[in-house]
Design a protein around this motif. Structure first.
Motif, PDB file in Angstrom:
ATOM      1  N   GLY A   5      44.814  28.016  38.772  1.00  0.00           N
ATOM      2  CA  GLY A   5      44.346  29.236  39.424  1.00  0.00           C
ATOM      3  C   GLY A   5      45.119  29.530  40.696  1.00  0.00           C
ATOM      4  O   GLY A   5      45.458  30.692  40.983  1.00  0.00           O
ATOM      5  N   PHE A   6      45.409  28.478  41.476  1.00  0.00           N
ATOM      6  CA  PHE A   6      46.187  28.668  42.708  1.00  0.00           C
ATOM      7  C   PHE A   6      47.587  29.185  42.404  1.00  0.00           C
ATOM      8  O   PHE A   6      48.101  30.065  43.109  1.00  0.00           O
ATOM      9  CB  PHE A   6      46.264  27.354  43.477  1.00  0.00           C
ATOM     10  N   LYS A   7      48.212  28.666  41.361  1.00  0.00           N
ATOM     11  CA  LYS A   7      49.555  29.128  40.996  1.00  0.00           C
ATOM     12  C   LYS A   7      49.534  30.591  40.549  1.00  0.00           C
ATOM     13  O   LYS A   7      50.449  31.360  40.862  1.00  0.00           O
ATOM     14  CB  LYS A   7      50.127  28.233  39.901  1.00  0.00           C
ATOM     15  N   VAL A   8      48.496  30.974  39.812  1.00  0.00           N
ATOM     16  CA  VAL A   8      48.389  32.374  39.390  1.00  0.00           C
ATOM     17  C   VAL A   8      48.181  33.281  40.601  1.00  0.00           C
ATOM     18  O   VAL A   8      48.779  34.360  40.704  1.00  0.00           O
ATOM     19  CB  VAL A   8      47.249  32.544  38.374  1.00  0.00           C
ATOM     20  N   ILE A   9      47.330  32.853  41.546  1.00  0.00           N
ATOM     21  CA  ILE A   9      47.111  33.639  42.765  1.00  0.00           C
ATOM     22  C   ILE A   9      48.405  33.780  43.551  1.00  0.00           C
ATOM     23  O   ILE A   9      48.743  34.868  44.052  1.00  0.00           O
ATOM     24  CB  ILE A   9      46.017  32.981  43.630  1.00  0.00           C
ATOM     25  N   LEU A  10      49.169  32.689  43.651  1.00  0.00           N
ATOM     26  CA  LEU A  10      50.453  32.749  44.344  1.00  0.00           C
ATOM     27  C   LEU A  10      51.406  33.707  43.635  1.00  0.00           C
ATOM     28  O   LEU A  10      52.120  34.491  44.283  1.00  0.00           O
ATOM     29  CB  LEU A  10      51.073  31.347  44.415  1.00  0.00           C
ATOM     30  N   GLY A  11      51.413  33.673  42.299  1.00  0.00           N
ATOM     31  CA  GLY A  11      52.252  34.609  41.554  1.00  0.00           C
ATOM     32  C   GLY A  11      51.847  36.051  41.777  1.00  0.00           C
ATOM     33  O   GLY A  11      52.699  36.939  41.955  1.00  0.00           O
ATOM     34  N   ALA A 177      43.622  44.247  47.893  1.00  0.00           N
ATOM     35  CA  ALA A 177      42.690  43.160  47.586  1.00  0.00           C
ATOM     36  C   ALA A 177      42.963  41.937  48.465  1.00  0.00           C
ATOM     37  O   ALA A 177      42.048  41.373  49.075  1.00  0.00           O
ATOM     38  CB  ALA A 177      42.795  42.793  46.100  1.00  0.00           C
ATOM     39  N   PHE A 178      44.230  41.518  48.543  1.00  0.00           N
ATOM     40  CA  PHE A 178      44.568  40.362  49.370  1.00  0.00           C
ATOM     41  C   PHE A 178      44.291  40.634  50.844  1.00  0.00           C
ATOM     42  O   PHE A 178      43.786  39.759  51.566  1.00  0.00           O
ATOM     43  CB  PHE A 178      46.036  39.983  49.177  1.00  0.00           C
ATOM     44  N   LEU A 349      38.941  44.354  34.354  1.00  0.00           N
ATOM     45  CA  LEU A 349      39.481  43.038  34.005  1.00  0.00           C
ATOM     46  C   LEU A 349      40.207  42.412  35.182  1.00  0.00           C
ATOM     47  O   LEU A 349      40.120  41.199  35.407  1.00  0.00           O
ATOM     48  CB  LEU A 349      40.410  43.182  32.803  1.00  0.00           C
ATOM     49  N   ALA A 350      40.928  43.231  35.957  1.00  0.00           N
ATOM     50  CA  ALA A 350      41.657  42.710  37.120  1.00  0.00           C
ATOM     51  C   ALA A 350      40.694  42.152  38.169  1.00  0.00           C
ATOM     52  O   ALA A 350      40.932  41.079  38.733  1.00  0.00           O
ATOM     53  CB  ALA A 350      42.516  43.818  37.727  1.00  0.00           C
ATOM     54  N   ILE A 351      39.609  42.866  38.441  1.00  0.00           N
ATOM     55  CA  ILE A 351      38.620  42.375  39.413  1.00  0.00           C
ATOM     56  C   ILE A 351      37.995  41.078  38.930  1.00  0.00           C
ATOM     57  O   ILE A 351      37.844  40.114  39.696  1.00  0.00           O
ATOM     58  CB  ILE A 351      37.539  43.447  39.649  1.00  0.00           C
ATOM     59  N   PHE A 352      37.643  41.032  37.635  1.00  0.00           N
ATOM     60  CA  PHE A 352      37.043  39.817  37.075  1.00  0.00           C
ATOM     61  C   PHE A 352      37.994  38.628  37.190  1.00  0.00           C
ATOM     62  O   PHE A 352      37.600  37.534  37.619  1.00  0.00           O
ATOM     63  CB  PHE A 352      36.676  40.061  35.611  1.00  0.00           C
ATOM     64  N   ILE A 353      39.267  38.823  36.850  1.00  0.00           N
ATOM     65  CA  ILE A 353      40.239  37.729  36.894  1.00  0.00           C
ATOM     66  C   ILE A 353      40.469  37.270  38.330  1.00  0.00           C
ATOM     67  O   ILE A 353      40.515  36.061  38.603  1.00  0.00           O
ATOM     68  CB  ILE A 353      41.568  38.174  36.241  1.00  0.00           C
ATOM     69  N   MET A 354      40.607  38.218  39.268  1.00  0.00           N
ATOM     70  CA  MET A 354      40.862  37.842  40.660  1.00  0.00           C
ATOM     71  C   MET A 354      39.701  37.040  41.242  1.00  0.00           C
ATOM     72  O   MET A 354      39.902  35.998  41.891  1.00  0.00           O
ATOM     73  CB  MET A 354      41.105  39.099  41.492  1.00  0.00           C
ATOM     74  N   VAL A 355      38.481  37.497  41.012  1.00  0.00           N
ATOM     75  CA  VAL A 355      37.312  36.780  41.529  1.00  0.00           C
ATOM     76  C   VAL A 355      37.198  35.410  40.867  1.00  0.00           C
ATOM     77  O   VAL A 355      36.912  34.403  41.535  1.00  0.00           O
ATOM     78  CB  VAL A 355      36.040  37.621  41.286  1.00  0.00           C
ATOM     79  N   ALA A 356      37.442  35.334  39.553  1.00  0.00           N
ATOM     80  CA  ALA A 356      37.364  34.054  38.854  1.00  0.00           C
ATOM     81  C   ALA A 356      38.419  33.075  39.367  1.00  0.00           C
ATOM     82  O   ALA A 356      38.137  31.874  39.515  1.00  0.00           O
ATOM     83  CB  ALA A 356      37.541  34.276  37.353  1.00  0.00           C
ATOM     84  N   LEU A 357      39.617  33.560  39.672  1.00  0.00           N
ATOM     85  CA  LEU A 357      40.680  32.683  40.167  1.00  0.00           C
ATOM     86  C   LEU A 357      40.309  32.073  41.520  1.00  0.00           C
ATOM     87  O   LEU A 357      40.485  30.868  41.742  1.00  0.00           O
ATOM     88  CB  LEU A 357      41.990  33.469  40.285  1.00  0.00           C
ATOM     89  N   PHE A 358      39.804  32.897  42.433  1.00  0.00           N
ATOM     90  CA  PHE A 358      39.429  32.365  43.746  1.00  0.00           C
ATOM     91  C   PHE A 358      38.239  31.416  43.632  1.00  0.00           C
ATOM     92  O   PHE A 358      38.145  30.432  44.381  1.00  0.00           O
ATOM     93  CB  PHE A 358      39.120  33.507  44.709  1.00  0.00           C
ATOM     94  N   ASN A 359      37.329  31.680  42.709  1.00  0.00           N
ATOM     95  CA  ASN A 359      36.213  30.755  42.510  1.00  0.00           C
ATOM     96  C   ASN A 359      36.696  29.418  41.947  1.00  0.00           C
ATOM     97  O   ASN A 359      36.176  28.354  42.311  1.00  0.00           O
ATOM     98  CB  ASN A 359      35.178  31.372  41.577  1.00  0.00           C
ATOM     99  N   LEU A 360      37.682  29.456  41.057  1.00  0.00           N
ATOM    100  CA  LEU A 360      38.261  28.214  40.538  1.00  0.00           C
ATOM    101  C   LEU A 360      38.912  27.404  41.664  1.00  0.00           C
ATOM    102  O   LEU A 360      38.727  26.192  41.755  1.00  0.00           O
ATOM    103  CB  LEU A 360      39.313  28.533  39.467  1.00  0.00           C
ATOM    104  N   VAL A 361      39.671  28.094  42.516  1.00  0.00           N
ATOM    105  CA  VAL A 361      40.315  27.404  43.639  1.00  0.00           C
ATOM    106  C   VAL A 361      39.263  26.848  44.586  1.00  0.00           C
ATOM    107  O   VAL A 361      39.400  25.734  45.113  1.00  0.00           O
ATOM    108  CB  VAL A 361      41.279  28.362  44.372  1.00  0.00           C
ATOM    109  N   GLY A 362      38.202  27.618  44.834  1.00  0.00           N
ATOM    110  CA  GLY A 362      37.131  27.144  45.701  1.00  0.00           C
ATOM    111  C   GLY A 362      36.448  25.902  45.144  1.00  0.00           C
ATOM    112  O   GLY A 362      36.159  24.950  45.890  1.00  0.00           O
ATOM    113  N   ASP A 363      36.206  25.887  43.828  1.00  0.00           N
ATOM    114  CA  ASP A 363      35.606  24.691  43.204  1.00  0.00           C
ATOM    115  C   ASP A 363      36.519  23.481  43.351  1.00  0.00           C
ATOM    116  O   ASP A 363      36.061  22.374  43.667  1.00  0.00           O
ATOM    117  CB  ASP A 363      35.335  24.962  41.728  1.00  0.00           C
TER     118      ASP A 363
END
Length: 375
Positions: A5-11, A177-178, A349-363
């Motif tokens: 998730g962090f790598k996708v956020i960085l990308g 968003a960022f 879909l973009a909002i769902f993916i972005m929120v899910a990615l940050f939640n994965l990194v937070g976990d």
């Protein structure tokens, strides 16, 4: 999963940072007959008539300065040998000075696309050579031939009811968003950490007053609270949205910080610092805070996801900034145009993916910072 998730956020951040390289209606180069070469793309990066939002100007500045930062990093590794803190402080200071100079000496030129300029010259019998980015549409440019249009070879992700390219608005919406996530979280982290540190360290009456204030703030339904504040501002901008989210989201951080300070202040190292006569502010921010910041950092990661979601909600409900490329605004247009399915599916879909990615990194961050979970 957290690292992925962090790598996708960085990308995604790199896509947002270098968006002008592959999206825009200003040509990389332009040559009129026997005149010298021009670079409209470079001239537009700091043109406030082309990029109206300061967020875009700052991102463009970071994009231009990123090769310089890379060179400084290589030079530091080979010759300078600064510590990481000094190197980051130097780069940050240089970037802040550059931001001040750009915002002070900004310029505004007549808005004209390279294609329109070429057509105007061709009508005068003057040939023009130019090369446009792969996606030759600005995020605020309207296409007279598309109102709205589903995904096609001309507009890969379709257009909105105003004829604006959805792909361009989605990519530049990443910048919004960022920015909202980082700025809003920074604001409420500063407020929450300061108030929570004061309450947890001093206790007594100070703790009682701050705790009652926190409880009062938490009594208000958060979404309706920010909606009410936003609706009271007549001319809203994206900066108002950042500030509103930041000023209303600090209670949870303050409670976490207070709880950690209540636990840390009874430990031996804090009592030793107090007995040695170390100044209170140094004890709080140099000794206790570094040991109490772990749960706050985890909360900040989840907070970025929440801030993105709240900004999209405000834009969806028409109480955000309509002048920026917001994903929530595209969702709102899709609601008004039910047949335009791409205006609902793509930003949703973009909002769902972005929120899910940050939640994965937070976990993942929570698991790595909690020694009990590591065991």
């Amino acid at each position: 999963w957290a690292m992925a998730g962090f790598k996708v956020i960085l990308g995604l951040f790199l896509v947002a940072l270098y968006a002008p390289l592959f999206i825009g209606n200003r040509a990389y180069y332009l040559k009129v007959a026997n005149e010298s070469w021009q670079c409209p793309w470079l001239n537009s990066l700091f043109d406030t008539n082309y990029y109206e939002c300061t967020v875009d100007i700052i991102f463009n500045l970071f994009m231009v300065m990123s090769p310089l930062f890379l060179l400084l990093y290589v030079a530091n590794r080979r010759w300078l040998h600064f510590t990481a803190k000094r190197f980051l402080a130097g780069c940050g200071s240089l970037f802040l000075v550059a931001i001040a100079l750009v915002l002070t000496f900004h310029y505004s030129r007549p808005y004209i696309t390279s294609k329109d300029f070429s057509e105007m010259k061709e009508l005068q019998g003057i040939h023009v050579n130019y090369s446009l980015p792969p996606i030759p549409f600005a995020y605020k440019e309207t296409d007279r031939e598309a109102h709205p249009q589903p995904p096609s070879m001309r507009h890969w992700w379709g257009t909105d009811p105003l004829g604006r390219d959805v792909l361009a608005r989605m990519v530049f919406g990443l910048r919004i968003a960022f920015s909202v996530g980082v700025v809003a979280v920074t604001i409420y982290m500063v407020i929450g950490v300061i108030l929570g540190a004061l309450a947890g360290y001093f206790g007594g009456l100070v703790d009682l007053v701050i705790l009652r204030f926190i409880e009062i703030m938490m009594c208000f339904p958060f979404l309706f609270f920010i909606l009410t504040i936003a609706a009271m501002i007549e001319k809203r901008s994206i900066y108002h949205v950042m500030i509103i989210i930041g000023l209303t989201s600090w209670p949870s951080v303050a409670r976490l910080t207070r709880a950690e300070f209540l636990r840390q202040r009874e430990l031996d190292y804090v009592q030793a610092a107090i007995s040695q006569g170390i100044q209170m502010w140094r004890t709080v921010f140099s000794h206790i805070l570094p040991n109490a910041i772990s749960p706050v950092l985890v909360s900040a990661t989840f907070g970025i996801a929440s801030a993105i979601l709240y900004e999209s909600t405000l834009s969806f409900l028409n109480v955000g900034d309509a002048s920026v490329a917001s994903w929530g605004e595209l969702l709102n247009m899709g609601r008004k145009e039910p047949q335009s399915w791409w205006l609902i599916v793509i930003p949703g879909l973009a909002i769902f993916i972005m929120v899910a990615l940050f939640n994965l990194v937070g976990d993942g961050l929570r698991d790595s910072l909690d020694p009990k979970l590591r065991e």
